[in-house]
Write an enzyme that holds these catalytic residues in place. Structure first.
Site: not given
Ligand SMILES: [Zn+2]
Ligand SMILES: [Zn+2]
Length: 487
Positions: A279, A281, A283-284, A369, A391, A455
């Site tokens: 996905h 986000h 942080d990914h 998510h 996530d 995570h």
């Molecule tokens: Zn996420």
């Molecule tokens: Zn995340």
């Protein structure tokens, strides 16, 4: 050694497929002398050359020694089962002040290196020490240039905990060293997993955790990223193989370089050509610019192929536009560069089988998510099935994607830590992530070969307590992942 006193508790030899690991005998003198006087073997070792008299004294001292005695070293003799030949030794020292902690050292005669014999020996010795002597932790210290030793420790899943700088004077110079360690619980968990892993298949698959972090800027946990690495077994040797990256959190390129240096060449820069995004986000994906550009600068000469959810194409187009001046300068200026390595091919996927090649088949499954498309992945190779949750919160049907997998790499938050969060955050976390209790329930149904936590949202809870929350409701093997762990 006819005058040797009867030992307190006699150490019984350990047997492995190819080795007999026993105590030293007076007859080992010539073979041990050959090992202890080989200058190549000695180069990175703390010990100096030993003469015959010193070896004799050493063998006498070992005749009555037993492993598991606080404050003392015990030296295991590693011999071949077929010929009885002494091929190396392994020393173990229990700390005087806390015999639950030990340090290990090892040497293998040069002609027997590269055949997995040291790994075979250490596996048996570690299991023996953890089980028989209730040792809690075994540390190993190695010169940062000792590639063979580093590779061995990495393959045994020791965790690199630190690096010293010029803290040891050895053979006329200050040397830098790595500190590695293994704990009893980690060893037992991984042993269960090894027992399930089928060997002697066409391929050998492993997952390398490149980033186990969250948006919290923990310096020891980089942004989300996992590499699934598939090697082909060819005539007893493994090919370099192919790496498949899942997510590109900040730090992904540097962690990949580190993993390559530790013995996974598929993660060297030119090999970073396949990326799957769960996905979008930050942080990914905040390491994506780095993954597009740095390997190219470092001579990746292939297009980076990305499989991502809806929105990935726009993301990549904007990143390339943002870095347009950099790309133009490197291509048109004096810097030697190729015309392929900065290019990106994006495939936006929906749930289902999204990728297949000679090594792997990748299936994406929808997760919950937030309001946007988010996915988990199931990688199936010739020897293993690896599931990466991405996530997600738990929901009906999720567990179907986890069934019968060898490795389940799953996000998690602490149920205890959750209680201390403000209500508005609790609402959010519960809607988009998975608690330890929920994950324990999922794993109990799915029964993965090994459950690896990533995570992790600790919220002040210790790592040991986080794992205990899972273990309270799940009996299978579980491990809390760290960056650069490989399973
Ligand atoms: Zn996420
Ligand atoms: Zn995340």
């Amino acid at each position: 050694m006819n005058a040797a006193p009867a030992p307190r508790s006699t150490f019984q030899p350990l047997t492995t497929e190819r080795l007999l690991i026993r105590r030293f005998l007076a007859t080992d003198l010539p073979a041990l002398l050959a090992i202890r006087t080989d200058p190549e073997l000695r180069r990175f070792q703390a010990w100096d050359a030993m003469d015959e008299a010193a070896i004799r004294r050493f063998l006498e001292s070992m005749a009555a020694a037993e492993p598991g005695v606080a404050g003392e070293w015990f030296q295991f003799a590693i011999t071949l089962r077929t010929s009885g030949e002494l091929i190396g030794d392994c020393g173990l020292h229990l700390l005087a002040e806390d015999p639950r902690q030990a340090e290990i050292g090892y040497t293998l005669s040069r002609q027997f290196q590269g055949q997995g014999l040291a790994k075979e020996a250490l596996r048996a010795i570690l299991t023996y020490m953890f089980q028989r002597h209730q040792v809690h932790r075994i540390a190993a210290i190695t010169d940062v240039r000792n590639r063979g030793s580093i590779k061995l420790l990495e393959r045994l899943n020791f965790r690199r905990e630190g690096r010293t700088h010029q803290a040891f004077w050895n053979k006329g110079e200050w040397v830098d060293e790595y500190l590695y360690a293994m704990t009893a619980s980690r060893w037992e968990t991984l042993r269960e997993n090894r027992a399930r892993t089928r060997t002697k298949q066409e391929t050998a698959t492993k997952a390398v955790l490149l980033g186990t972090g969250t948006p919290n800027p923990d310096p020891y946990r980089h942004g989300s990223a996992v590499a699934v690495v598939v090697q082909r077994n060819e005539e007893g040797k493994q090919s370099q193989g192919q790496a498949y990256l899942v997510d590109a959190g900040p730090g992904v390129v540097r962690r990949a370089a580190d993993a390559a240096e530790r013995g996974t060449p598929a993660l060297a820069m030119p090999g970073l050509t396949r990326l799957f995004l769960t996905h979008l986000h930050s942080d990914h994906i905040a390491g994506l610019s780095d993954l597009i550009l740095s390997p190219w600068v470092l001579e990746r000469n292939e297009t980076l192929v990305i499989y991502g959810p809806q929105g990935t194409k726009a993301l990549v187009d904007h990143l390339l536009a943002a870095h347009g001046e950099d790309i133009r300068e490197r291509r048109e200026g004096l810097e030697p560069s190729n015309d392929q390595g900065y290019r990106v091919e994006v495939h936006e996927y929906e749930a289902g089988q999204i990728y297949r090649d000679d090594f792997v088949q990748v299936e994406a499954f929808r997760v919950e998510h937030g309001t946007w498309p988010a996915f988990g992945f199931r990688f199936t190779t010739g020897d293993r099935t690896v599931v990466i949750s991405g996530d997600t919160r738990p929901f009906d049907g999720l567990v179907e994607h986890y069934r019968e997998c060898d490795l389940l790499i799953h996000e998690v938050y602490s149920a205890e830590g959750f209680e201390r969060r403000p209500p508005e955050w609790q609402r959010y976390h519960a809607a988009v992530h998975t608690s330890t209790q929920e994950l324990a329930a999922l794993a109990t149904i799915a029964q993965p070969g090994l459950l690896v936590l990533v995570h992790q949202l600790f919220w002040g809870v210790s790592e040991e307590a986080l794992v205990a929350e899972i273990r309270a409701a799940y009996a299978g093997p579980v491990i809390s992942g760290h960056d650069l762990d490989q399973f």
